[in-house]
Design a protein around this motif. Structure first.
Motif, PDB file in Angstrom:
ATOM      1  N   ALA A 146      44.640  35.969  28.144  1.00 36.89           N
ATOM      2  CA  ALA A 146      43.540  36.859  28.540  1.00 36.89           C
ATOM      3  C   ALA A 146      44.003  37.764  29.667  1.00 36.89           C
ATOM      4  O   ALA A 146      44.810  37.364  30.517  1.00 36.89           O
ATOM      5  CB  ALA A 146      42.335  36.047  28.992  1.00 36.89           C
ATOM      6  N   GLN A 147      43.492  38.991  29.641  1.00 38.81           N
ATOM      7  CA  GLN A 147      43.691  39.921  30.748  1.00 38.81           C
ATOM      8  C   GLN A 147      42.318  40.283  31.280  1.00 38.81           C
ATOM      9  O   GLN A 147      41.450  40.716  30.515  1.00 38.81           O
ATOM     10  CB  GLN A 147      44.422  41.180  30.301  1.00 38.81           C
ATOM     11  CG  GLN A 147      44.609  42.178  31.425  1.00 38.81           C
ATOM     12  CD  GLN A 147      45.234  43.486  30.968  1.00 38.81           C
ATOM     13  OE1 GLN A 147      45.688  43.615  29.847  1.00 38.81           O
ATOM     14  NE2 GLN A 147      45.246  44.453  31.853  1.00 38.81           N
ATOM     15  N   LEU A 148      42.106  40.083  32.579  1.00 38.15           N
ATOM     16  CA  LEU A 148      40.819  40.357  33.211  1.00 38.15           C
ATOM     17  C   LEU A 148      40.987  41.284  34.405  1.00 38.15           C
ATOM     18  O   LEU A 148      41.988  41.203  35.115  1.00 38.15           O
ATOM     19  CB  LEU A 148      40.191  39.061  33.747  1.00 38.15           C
ATOM     20  CG  LEU A 148      39.298  38.249  32.842  1.00 38.15           C
ATOM     21  CD1 LEU A 148      40.078  37.606  31.740  1.00 38.15           C
ATOM     22  CD2 LEU A 148      38.567  37.217  33.657  1.00 38.15           C
ATOM     23  N   LYS A 149      39.997  42.124  34.609  1.00 36.74           N
ATOM     24  CA  LYS A 149      39.841  42.877  35.854  1.00 36.74           C
ATOM     25  C   LYS A 149      38.739  42.130  36.590  1.00 36.74           C
ATOM     26  O   LYS A 149      37.618  42.021  36.086  1.00 36.74           O
ATOM     27  CB  LYS A 149      39.408  44.314  35.593  1.00 36.74           C
ATOM     28  CG  LYS A 149      40.456  45.154  34.937  1.00 36.74           C
ATOM     29  CD  LYS A 149      41.175  45.949  35.985  1.00 36.74           C
ATOM     30  CE  LYS A 149      42.119  46.930  35.294  1.00 36.74           C
ATOM     31  NZ  LYS A 149      43.131  47.370  36.198  1.00 36.74           N
ATOM     32  N   ILE A 150      39.042  41.599  37.763  1.00 34.45           N
ATOM     33  CA  ILE A 150      38.090  40.777  38.498  1.00 34.45           C
ATOM     34  C   ILE A 150      37.728  41.470  39.808  1.00 34.45           C
ATOM     35  O   ILE A 150      38.611  41.888  40.561  1.00 34.45           O
ATOM     36  CB  ILE A 150      38.656  39.376  38.770  1.00 34.45           C
ATOM     37  CG1 ILE A 150      38.934  38.678  37.434  1.00 34.45           C
ATOM     38  CG2 ILE A 150      37.715  38.562  39.628  1.00 34.45           C
ATOM     39  CD1 ILE A 150      39.554  37.327  37.549  1.00 34.45           C
ATOM     40  N   ALA A 151      36.421  41.594  40.051  1.00 38.08           N
ATOM     41  CA  ALA A 151      35.949  42.250  41.266  1.00 38.08           C
ATOM     42  C   ALA A 151      34.828  41.449  41.900  1.00 38.08           C
ATOM     43  O   ALA A 151      34.025  40.829  41.216  1.00 38.08           O
ATOM     44  CB  ALA A 151      35.459  43.662  40.944  1.00 38.08           C
ATOM     45  N   VAL A 152      34.805  41.479  43.208  1.00 34.09           N
ATOM     46  CA  VAL A 152      33.703  40.937  43.998  1.00 34.09           C
ATOM     47  C   VAL A 152      32.959  42.146  44.545  1.00 34.09           C
ATOM     48  O   VAL A 152      33.576  43.169  44.846  1.00 34.09           O
ATOM     49  CB  VAL A 152      34.236  40.057  45.152  1.00 34.09           C
ATOM     50  CG1 VAL A 152      33.100  39.531  46.008  1.00 34.09           C
ATOM     51  CG2 VAL A 152      35.065  38.915  44.604  1.00 34.09           C
ATOM     52  N   GLU A 153      31.646  42.036  44.653  1.00 32.00           N
ATOM     53  CA  GLU A 153      30.825  43.155  45.147  1.00 32.00           C
ATOM     54  C   GLU A 153      31.494  43.895  46.290  1.00 32.00           C
ATOM     55  O   GLU A 153      31.947  43.289  47.252  1.00 32.00           O
ATOM     56  CB  GLU A 153      29.484  42.625  45.644  1.00 32.00           C
ATOM     57  CG  GLU A 153      28.553  42.194  44.557  1.00 32.00           C
ATOM     58  CD  GLU A 153      27.264  41.618  45.130  1.00 32.00           C
ATOM     59  OE1 GLU A 153      26.928  41.873  46.296  1.00 32.00           O
ATOM     60  OE2 GLU A 153      26.589  40.887  44.392  1.00 32.00           O
ATOM     61  N   GLY A 154      31.558  45.218  46.173  1.00 27.46           N
ATOM     62  CA  GLY A 154      32.064  46.051  47.244  1.00 27.46           C
ATOM     63  C   GLY A 154      33.576  46.110  47.366  1.00 27.46           C
ATOM     64  O   GLY A 154      34.097  46.773  48.247  1.00 27.46           O
ATOM     65  N   GLU A 155      34.296  45.418  46.503  1.00 28.97           N
ATOM     66  CA  GLU A 155      35.756  45.429  46.549  1.00 28.97           C
ATOM     67  C   GLU A 155      36.309  46.027  45.265  1.00 28.97           C
ATOM     68  O   GLU A 155      35.663  45.994  44.230  1.00 28.97           O
ATOM     69  CB  GLU A 155      36.302  44.011  46.722  1.00 28.97           C
ATOM     70  CG  GLU A 155      35.930  43.360  48.025  1.00 28.97           C
ATOM     71  CD  GLU A 155      36.497  41.957  48.152  1.00 28.97           C
ATOM     72  OE1 GLU A 155      37.382  41.579  47.352  1.00 28.97           O
ATOM     73  OE2 GLU A 155      36.056  41.235  49.055  1.00 28.97           O
ATOM     74  N   GLU A 156      37.528  46.566  45.352  1.00 29.80           N
ATOM     75  CA  GLU A 156      38.181  47.087  44.157  1.00 29.80           C
ATOM     76  C   GLU A 156      38.644  45.915  43.292  1.00 29.80           C
ATOM     77  O   GLU A 156      38.961  44.839  43.792  1.00 29.80           O
ATOM     78  CB  GLU A 156      39.368  47.953  44.542  1.00 29.80           C
ATOM     79  CG  GLU A 156      38.976  49.256  45.227  1.00 29.80           C
ATOM     80  CD  GLU A 156      40.172  50.148  45.445  1.00 29.80           C
ATOM     81  OE1 GLU A 156      40.958  50.327  44.504  1.00 29.80           O
ATOM     82  OE2 GLU A 156      40.306  50.643  46.568  1.00 29.80           O
TER      83      GLU A 156
END
Length: 133
Positions: A48-58
């Motif tokens: 799997a390839q994921l783009k993971i973000a937390v609120e307010g972060e790239e």
């Protein structure tokens, strides 16, 4: 090999001592994968390839694998939002320190693997059994 080209989003709301925040994983790719490993071993499982973000972060990019009979998704490669590598182990590398992903994101990936017909058995602490190809 089953893959889906359009990204799917897994959003998870988490709590800590500072309140709640949302962790978002955009699934760029999820597929069955097989390649040669060390000492003649064959690495077979899911990629799997994921783009993971937390609120307010790239968003950062993570490449994950879950090999047959494993009970967790392992982060093989991790890149910061600017593309700088945090670490790069390669698919299925288990001879280095292994890091797992958030349990709720893992649940979302497990569900997608089931929905896409990639896994016959998968879940929290459930060893991966691939669906017939």
């Amino acid at each position: 090999m089953t893959t889906q080209t359009d990204p799917q989003v897994i959003a998870v709301t988490l709590e800590d001592e500072d309140g709640t925040y949302t962790l978002t994983g955009t699934v760029i790719e999820l597929k069955r994968h097989q390649e040669a490993g060390l000492f003649g071993m064959e690495l077979i499982g899911l990629y799997a390839q994921l783009k993971i973000a937390v609120e307010g972060e790239e968003a950062e990019t993570q490449f994950l694998s879950r090999l047959v009979d494993e009970t967790h998704w392992i982060i093989d490669d991790r890149f910061k939002a600017n593309g700088f590598p945090v670490w790069c182990h390669g698919f299925g590398a288990r001879y280095l320190r292994c890091h797992t992903i958030n349990a709720e994101l893992s649940d979302g990936l497990d569900n997608l693997a089931r929905e896409r017909g990639l896994a016959a058995a998968i879940g929290r602490d459930v060893p991966l059994t691939l669906a017939d190809a």
